[in-house]
Design an enzyme around this catalytic site. Sequence first.
Site, PDB file in Angstrom:
ATOM      1  N   GLY A  17      -0.424 -16.395  -0.495  1.00 56.95           N
ATOM      2  CA  GLY A  17      -1.628 -16.797  -1.211  1.00 56.95           C
ATOM      3  C   GLY A  17      -1.751 -16.279  -2.617  1.00 56.95           C
ATOM      4  N   GLY A  18      -1.540 -15.000  -2.846  1.00 52.44           N
ATOM      5  CA  GLY A  18      -1.636 -14.473  -4.196  1.00 52.44           C
ATOM      6  C   GLY A  18      -2.465 -13.212  -4.268  1.00 52.44           C
TER       7      GLY A  18
ATOM      8  N   SER B 278       4.295  -7.278   6.416  1.00 55.97           N
ATOM      9  CA  SER B 278       3.523  -8.481   6.099  1.00 55.97           C
ATOM     10  C   SER B 278       3.491  -8.798   4.613  1.00 55.97           C
ATOM     11  CB  SER B 278       2.091  -8.320   6.621  1.00 55.97           C
ATOM     12  OG  SER B 278       2.076  -8.211   8.024  1.00 55.97           O
TER      13      SER B 278
ATOM     14  N   HIS C 108      -5.817 -16.991  10.230  1.00 60.23           N
ATOM     15  CA  HIS C 108      -5.591 -17.934   9.144  1.00 60.23           C
ATOM     16  C   HIS C 108      -5.734 -19.345   9.705  1.00 60.23           C
ATOM     17  CE1 HIS C 108      -3.858 -20.014   5.725  1.00 60.23           C
ATOM     18  NE2 HIS C 108      -3.919 -18.871   5.059  1.00 60.23           N
TER      19      HIS C 108
ATOM     20  N   ARG D  88     -12.641 -18.870   5.496  1.00 58.74           N
ATOM     21  CA  ARG D  88     -11.554 -19.008   6.460  1.00 58.74           C
ATOM     22  C   ARG D  88     -12.022 -19.098   7.907  1.00 58.74           C
ATOM     23  NH1 ARG D  88      -6.598 -15.017   4.615  1.00 58.74           N
ATOM     24  NH2 ARG D  88      -5.856 -16.312   2.890  1.00 58.74           N
TER      25      ARG D  88
ATOM     26  N   GLU E 268      -3.945  -2.365   5.200  1.00 62.86           N
ATOM     27  CA  GLU E 268      -4.513  -3.094   6.323  1.00 62.86           C
ATOM     28  C   GLU E 268      -4.802  -2.214   7.530  1.00 62.86           C
ATOM     29  OE1 GLU E 268      -3.701  -7.230   8.852  1.00 62.86           O
ATOM     30  OE2 GLU E 268      -2.324  -6.603   7.261  1.00 62.86           O
TER      31      GLU E 268
ATOM     32  N   HIS F 258      -3.840 -13.304  11.559  1.00 63.30           N
ATOM     33  CA  HIS F 258      -3.270 -13.130  10.224  1.00 63.30           C
ATOM     34  C   HIS F 258      -3.591 -11.776   9.600  1.00 63.30           C
ATOM     35  CE1 HIS F 258      -1.742 -14.292   6.328  1.00 63.30           C
ATOM     36  NE2 HIS F 258      -2.932 -14.123   5.751  1.00 63.30           N
TER      37      HIS F 258
ATOM     38  N   GLU G 200      -9.030 -20.528  -4.479  1.00 65.22           N
ATOM     39  CA  GLU G 200      -8.946 -20.430  -3.021  1.00 65.22           C
ATOM     40  C   GLU G 200     -10.347 -20.348  -2.443  1.00 65.22           C
ATOM     41  OE1 GLU G 200      -6.302 -17.336  -1.763  1.00 65.22           O
ATOM     42  OE2 GLU G 200      -4.528 -18.316  -2.588  1.00 65.22           O
TER      43      GLU G 200
ATOM     44  N   ARG H 104     -12.495 -11.109   5.496  1.00 67.56           N
ATOM     45  CA  ARG H 104     -11.834 -10.851   4.212  1.00 67.56           C
ATOM     46  C   ARG H 104     -11.845 -12.089   3.328  1.00 67.56           C
ATOM     47  NH1 ARG H 104      -6.450 -11.673   2.300  1.00 67.56           N
ATOM     48  NH2 ARG H 104      -5.904 -12.513   4.352  1.00 67.56           N
TER      49      ARG H 104
ATOM     50  N   ALA I  88       0.829  -1.210   0.000  1.00 67.25           N
ATOM     51  CA  ALA I  88       0.000   0.000   0.000  1.00 67.25           C
ATOM     52  C   ALA I  88       0.859   1.255   0.000  1.00 67.25           C
ATOM     53  CB  ALA I  88      -0.939  -0.014   1.201  1.00 67.25           C
TER      54      ALA I  88
ATOM     55  N   LEU J  24      -3.636  -8.004  -1.033  1.00 67.48           N
ATOM     56  CA  LEU J  24      -2.645  -7.392  -1.921  1.00 67.48           C
ATOM     57  C   LEU J  24      -3.345  -6.518  -2.957  1.00 67.48           C
ATOM     58  CD1 LEU J  24      -0.133 -10.341  -2.545  1.00 67.48           C
ATOM     59  CD2 LEU J  24       0.182  -8.348  -1.074  1.00 67.48           C
TER      60      LEU J  24
END
Length: 508
Positions: A46-47, A40, A229, A275, A356, A332, A112, A367, A19, A373
């Site tokens: 994850g992507g 972080s 997570h 999650r 974040e 997480h 995912e 989320r 960011a 990202l």
Amino acid sequence: MTPEVTLLDEPLVVGAGVAGLTVALALPRATVLVPDQKGSTWWAQGGIAVAMGEGDDPVIHAADTVEVSGGLAVSEAVKILTGGGPEAVERLIELGADFDTDEEGELVYGQEAGHSRRRILHADGDATGAEVMRTLTEAAAASETVTQLPGRRALDLVRDGDGRIVGAVVSDERGKRQVMLAPAVVLATGGIGRLYARTTNPEGVTGDGIAMAARHGARLADMEFVQFHPTALAGGKDPMPLLTEALRGEGALLIDAHGRRFMLNQHPDAELAPRDIVARAIWWQLDKGAGAYLDARSIINFSERFPTVHAHALSVGFDPTAQPLPVSPAAHYFMGGIDADATGRTSLPGLWAVGECASTGVHGANRLASNSLLEGLVFGAITATDVAAGLAPPAGGPLQAPEGALDLPLRAGPALQDLRQLMWERAGLVRIGNGLWDARTQLLEIDAILRRSIAGRVAADVARFIIPAALRRSESRGGHYRADYPEPDPLQAERMMVEATPAEMQGL
């Protein structure tokens, strides 16, 4: 102590993750504080979720985001996120980001939890965050418009006589303090995971920006919503190595100590459930002593497809190609933070927040995987445009910063570890009223000790907002689960805002 004062003629960006660097690169000019520790973003495996593949669309991506948000996502913010995703990712690729492709050179999209399409871009299998940061860091280093100050950390904000945020108290790598004044301040300081004994977040991620903004009366939002997570590697490391959700997307299964799958009776999507559901299922497995393991032995070419996970597992004595990996939930991501609109504006003039540490409502109570990202990329660029249009010099009058910013030691003592354990046990993944009241009482007992350092004060400040927020929300929704109120309450289907009163600020 009379600190050195530096006057900048460009915005001050606090934080150098996805960011912060996106904001800096999109501004005409910017100065960026780069802390010692990697944030972080570097750790993100994850992507990036983006609706660019065949059969996908930002509208579908938005619907998936809202679906897992516990009914609290702000629809307009979600539309901006998913609609701006393709352009933001294309911009990153133009800067040199190298995402995984097939033999024809086409981007490969992974699956995912919570996504109805394969839309997750990865780099080197499970090193997406590192590739994003490599790209942005190199771009910033090559830019003539971005000034990076390594080893610098903001300790507090400074406001002028009219209440406008006009700078920050900054510490260098030797602990020397100075005041940096700027026509705008952008907080991109990340989340709060290090408040918990079990976390995937690296050192320093304790909510610095949130605490600084709160001390000046900024409005905060959704402070009860912490995402845990589901699958961190329980191998004794702190932070706990992340076992990316992409593993389950590619067929890894969750089993108990006897090899039985336990997600089949928890949710129709089993291992690919949202999650929060997966995390609680693992929590309960561990609580009753049944064990929880991620079995990824079915994944072919594991070490090539997930080299980061493979290396982490080997470093603590596990071989993911030969044995199931012990897992535990871990703090997480934070859905709460400084209340900000889609342009990053906060309730304090002169202060913007992005990433974040900001709470735009784009994630609601939970989320969607791999949206973080993307959030930094999309909202970082939008924030930069608004910041550039809103620059203003100090109004004059005496400058003000909270006490302690110039003289408190930086590092916290053992009381911080006590707080982390308290937050994990009493304000963690599964909460109950009595436990939260107990957490509030114990926090008050160690509060004075925590406030003897900058790091301890930050942790105490953020915890004192999370615990009461969790008490007020007497229902279960998204990342917030109350064992004494296990169902959602339609009457509480709204975001909660809070501001520190002047009296409270005196104690912050």
